[in-house]
Write an enzyme that holds these catalytic residues in place. Structure first.
Site, short mmCIF file in Angstrom:
data_model
loop_
_atom_site.label_atom_id
_atom_site.label_comp_id
_atom_site.label_asym_id
_atom_site.label_seq_id
_atom_site.Cartn_x
_atom_site.Cartn_y
_atom_site.Cartn_z
N HIS A 1 -35.16 18.25 10.55
CA HIS A 1 -35.86 17.91 9.32
C HIS A 1 -34.84 17.51 8.25
CE1 HIS A 1 -38.76 17.99 6.10
NE2 HIS A 1 -37.99 18.82 5.42
N LYS B 1 -34.65 15.68 -1.41
CA LYS B 1 -33.93 14.85 -0.44
C LYS B 1 -34.43 13.39 -0.47
CE LYS B 1 -35.22 17.51 2.94
NZ LYS B 1 -35.91 18.53 2.16
N ASP C 1 -37.85 12.59 6.71
CA ASP C 1 -38.61 13.74 7.21
C ASP C 1 -38.15 14.19 8.59
OD1 ASP C 1 -40.50 15.78 7.07
OD2 ASP C 1 -42.02 14.58 8.07
#
Length: 310
Positions: A138, A159, A177
């Site tokens: 992730h 992020k 993701d």
């Protein structure tokens, strides 16, 4: 173990099928091709079974110089180990007994018009990447000035927003993701998308963006070699390391050690700029340059000069 079919490489490289048309579903699990050499002269201390066998000009010319009985024997040395397929390069026409043997042993026999060197390079690269050990992690993967970076951190830390800022500065998104990491060698880690998230970036309060449609092809890259693992964390008072040169830490992915950096977030802090600095600094370190070492040399030189004057 990951595998592909012979039919996959037939389609990928537009190969001509000379024999074994009904055997194209055979599985390929080894990531490197093999060119028989010593095996042609009955040396079988170790035969790399399971590899795609490639016959180029040298191998075919050698078989042509043999008598019929010798040629049958040498070809039999290879096919009796049932490789997933045999590929003849450079569009060789006179194949002696190869089609007959491959038909009898149910081994696909394929041919390409490309030279041996050119074709083997392409096929090895394809097999290595396709059959590589992989995991999904992730985070966000970006390419900053040609340097592959993993951005990790807890959900909601920023992020994707940081990746969006980097794209605005001319850098490229690889995956958001879910990042697929492939181990190409003990030192090489490749980062890519999982096809479903290709070109997409999810921003809180804004939604899903297609970066290619918004910013053009330059905003996206299919894959990148991972050089840095950067973790974004919440700001913690009195915890920042202000040494001249921070000791390198590493994150392990499938046995590949990647340099790890932690960047703490605070309102007003230029995180994207810090990531650019980290990427450029990593590049200079690979060239053998250390800013801290140069700084210390200047200090030492100044002390030495002052000592001489006294």
């Amino acid at each position: 173990m990951k595998s592909i079919t012979v039919e996959d490489i037939v389609r990928r490289f537009s190969l001509e099928v000379l024999a074994g048309e009904d055997q194209l579903q055979q599985r390929i699990e080894k990531s490197q091709t093999q060119r028989p050499g010593l095996e042609f002269i009955d040396y079988f201390d170790f035969f790399p079974s399971g590899h795609v066998q490639v016959l180029g000009n040298n191998e075919i010319n050698y078989l042509h110089r043999l008598s019929d009985s010798e040629s049958k024997l040498r070809i039999g040395n290879i096919v009796k180990y049932h490789p997933p397929c045999i590929i003849v390069t450079a569009h060789e026409e006179e194949l002696m007994y190869l089609p007959q043997y491959c038909t009898e042993e149910k081994i696909p026999l394929l041919r390409t018009h490309e030279s041996t060197y050119e074709f083997v390079g392409k096929l090895d690269a394809y097999l290595t990447k396709t059959l590589a050990q992989e995991i999904a992690v992730h985070g966000v993967c970006v390419n900053v000035s040609g340097i592959g970076i993993l951005l990790r951190g807890k959900s909601g830390v920023g992020k994707s927003e940081t990746a969006h800022t980097l794209i605005g500065r001319g850098h490229r998104l690889v995956a958001d993701d879910i990042i697929v990491l492939k181990k190409l060698s003990p030192q090489t880690l490749l980062g890519t998308h999982n096809e479903k998230n290709k070109e997409f970036l999810a921003l809180r309060s804004v939604g899903l963006l297609n970066v290619v449609r918004l910013y053009g092809r330059k905003a996206f890259q299919e894959e990148t070699r991972i050089a840095l693992d950067i973790e974004l964390t919440k700001w913690q008072n009195n915890s920042l390391n202000n040494e001249l040169e921070v000791e390198t830490k590493f994150t392990d992915y499938m046995g590949v050690r990647v340099p790890h950096i932690q960047i703490q977030l605070q309102p007003g802090r230029d995180v994207a700029g810090l990531i650019e600095a980290a990427a450029n600094n990593w590049y200079l370190q690979q060239q053998g340059y250390s800013a801290a070492e140069e700084f210390m040399k200047r200090i030492e030189s100044e002390f030495a000069d002052s000592g001489q004057k006294q």
